[in-house]
Scaffold this active site. Sequence first.
Site, PDB file in Angstrom:
ATOM      1  N   LEU A 107      11.160 -20.566  -4.810  1.00  0.00           N
ATOM      2  CA  LEU A 107       9.999 -19.447  -4.172  1.00  0.00           C
ATOM      3  C   LEU A 107       8.706 -19.740  -4.793  1.00  0.00           C
ATOM      4  O   LEU A 107       8.559 -19.852  -6.012  1.00  0.00           O
ATOM      5  CB  LEU A 107      10.409 -18.223  -4.262  1.00  0.00           C
ATOM      6  N   SER A 166      -8.047  -4.995   4.969  1.00  0.00           N
ATOM      7  CA  SER A 166      -8.633  -4.451   3.911  1.00  0.00           C
ATOM      8  C   SER A 166      -8.924  -5.855   2.881  1.00  0.00           C
ATOM      9  O   SER A 166      -8.572  -5.851   1.669  1.00  0.00           O
ATOM     10  CB  SER A 166      -7.852  -3.703   2.722  1.00  0.00           C
ATOM     11  N   SER A 192      -7.501  -5.606  -5.200  1.00  0.00           N
ATOM     12  CA  SER A 192      -8.603  -6.236  -4.581  1.00  0.00           C
ATOM     13  C   SER A 192      -9.932  -6.071  -4.986  1.00  0.00           C
ATOM     14  O   SER A 192     -10.073  -5.227  -6.086  1.00  0.00           O
ATOM     15  CB  SER A 192      -8.595  -5.690  -3.167  1.00  0.00           C
ATOM     16  N   THR A 193     -10.945  -7.074  -4.515  1.00  0.00           N
ATOM     17  CA  THR A 193     -12.024  -7.016  -5.140  1.00  0.00           C
ATOM     18  C   THR A 193     -12.870  -5.614  -4.984  1.00  0.00           C
ATOM     19  O   THR A 193     -13.744  -5.364  -5.681  1.00  0.00           O
ATOM     20  CB  THR A 193     -13.083  -8.146  -4.756  1.00  0.00           C
ATOM     21  N   HIS A 198       2.298   3.415  -9.101  1.00  0.00           N
ATOM     22  CA  HIS A 198       2.098   2.045  -9.302  1.00  0.00           C
ATOM     23  C   HIS A 198       3.306   1.522 -10.044  1.00  0.00           C
ATOM     24  O   HIS A 198       3.935   0.445  -9.887  1.00  0.00           O
ATOM     25  CB  HIS A 198       0.766   1.984  -9.969  1.00  0.00           C
ATOM     26  N   ARG A 228      -0.845   9.426  -9.767  1.00  0.00           N
ATOM     27  CA  ARG A 228      -1.011   8.122  -8.937  1.00  0.00           C
ATOM     28  C   ARG A 228      -0.414   7.116  -9.865  1.00  0.00           C
ATOM     29  O   ARG A 228       0.394   6.106  -9.150  1.00  0.00           O
ATOM     30  CB  ARG A 228      -2.459   7.934  -8.471  1.00  0.00           C
ATOM     31  N   ASP A 269       0.838  -1.211  -0.146  1.00  0.00           N
ATOM     32  CA  ASP A 269      -0.145  -0.037  -0.078  1.00  0.00           C
ATOM     33  C   ASP A 269       0.877   1.202   0.008  1.00  0.00           C
ATOM     34  O   ASP A 269       1.928   1.264   0.394  1.00  0.00           O
ATOM     35  CB  ASP A 269      -0.984  -0.004   1.158  1.00  0.00           C
ATOM     36  N   GLY A 270       0.429   2.474  -0.606  1.00  0.00           N
ATOM     37  CA  GLY A 270       0.997   3.527  -0.354  1.00  0.00           C
ATOM     38  C   GLY A 270       1.440   4.035  -1.976  1.00  0.00           C
ATOM     39  O   GLY A 270       2.128   5.217  -1.879  1.00  0.00           O
ATOM     40  N   GLY A 274      -0.137   5.492  -4.323  1.00  0.00           N
ATOM     41  CA  GLY A 274      -0.475   6.875  -4.706  1.00  0.00           C
ATOM     42  C   GLY A 274       0.067   7.922  -3.913  1.00  0.00           C
ATOM     43  O   GLY A 274       0.372   9.048  -4.538  1.00  0.00           O
ATOM     44  N   TRP A 326       2.985   7.984  -2.414  1.00  0.00           N
ATOM     45  CA  TRP A 326       4.276   8.396  -2.715  1.00  0.00           C
ATOM     46  C   TRP A 326       4.310   8.996  -4.170  1.00  0.00           C
ATOM     47  O   TRP A 326       5.220  10.177  -4.005  1.00  0.00           O
ATOM     48  CB  TRP A 326       4.847   6.762  -3.417  1.00  0.00           C
TER      49      TRP A 326
END
Length: 236
Positions: free
Chosen positions: A128, A189, A62-63, A34, A30, A17-18, A20, A22
């Site tokens: 991984l 969230s 997210s949905t 991303h 925004r 998160d964050g 936007g 930044w």
Amino acid sequence: MEKKLKIIPVHIGIIMDGNGRWAEKRNLPRILGHKEGIKAVRRTVKCADKYKIKYLTLYSFSTENWKRPKEEIEFLFSLMEKNLKKEGENLHKNNVRVRFSGRRWELPSNLCEIMEYVEKLTEKNTGLNLIFAINYGGRREIVDSLKKIIEKGYKVEDIDENLISKFLYLPDVPEPDLIIRTSGEKRISNFLLWQSAYSEFYFTRVLWPDFDEKEFLKALYEYQRRKRRFGGVLVK
Ligand code: IPE
Ligand code: IPE
Ligand code: MG
């Protein structure tokens, strides 16, 4: 800070998160946040590999993120498509197994195609396990699980926690030991609601595009200081 890492989480989930904020701090649109966030994704995948994390789940869309402006959503999907195309072979060379969690059938078909391609390409890799949660919602995942259970004809008395877990999107993935959220928000969230029942949470004010190895290590050191009880008592 301790020198040695002795206890390593098997599965780390990250609420990235964050982006936007930044960008806003720099008077940029925004979407450039991303774009910058992708670099943090790359750094984090390298860290997870370096510190021998077995599973890394990155909350990517997210949905509820469908509520955002159409242009931002389209930008996010095209960014995912471009970077999966670009990084797929590289991840494969590094023995990373890439998977996706969420309602992928609602995503644009171009994105779905590349998701399926990378998933298939890396299917047999043993390093991984990298999971991108895209169009993922914890509540929706539980509802989807229950729908499958009913469709399969299970009876009320068959329904228990194991059965619900079995019909989640990626039932073989262990529950996250550690959930990290950047940007200073302290909420879930709708991320991995069912699976996070006993996860440890680590919140940092660092915005996602600034997240780096130093921050990753801080979370790992904090994790190894935690005393996990799972409702029981600590056995010394
Ligand atoms: C996280 O950054 C990325 C996604 C949710 C896709 P945000 O876009 O939520 O950034 P802020 O919270 O507005 O700063
Ligand atoms: C959570 O971030 C979703 C992802 C990181 C993909 P949001 O920015 O959407 O969460 P809220 O709206 O602040 O709760
Ligand atoms: Mg946000």
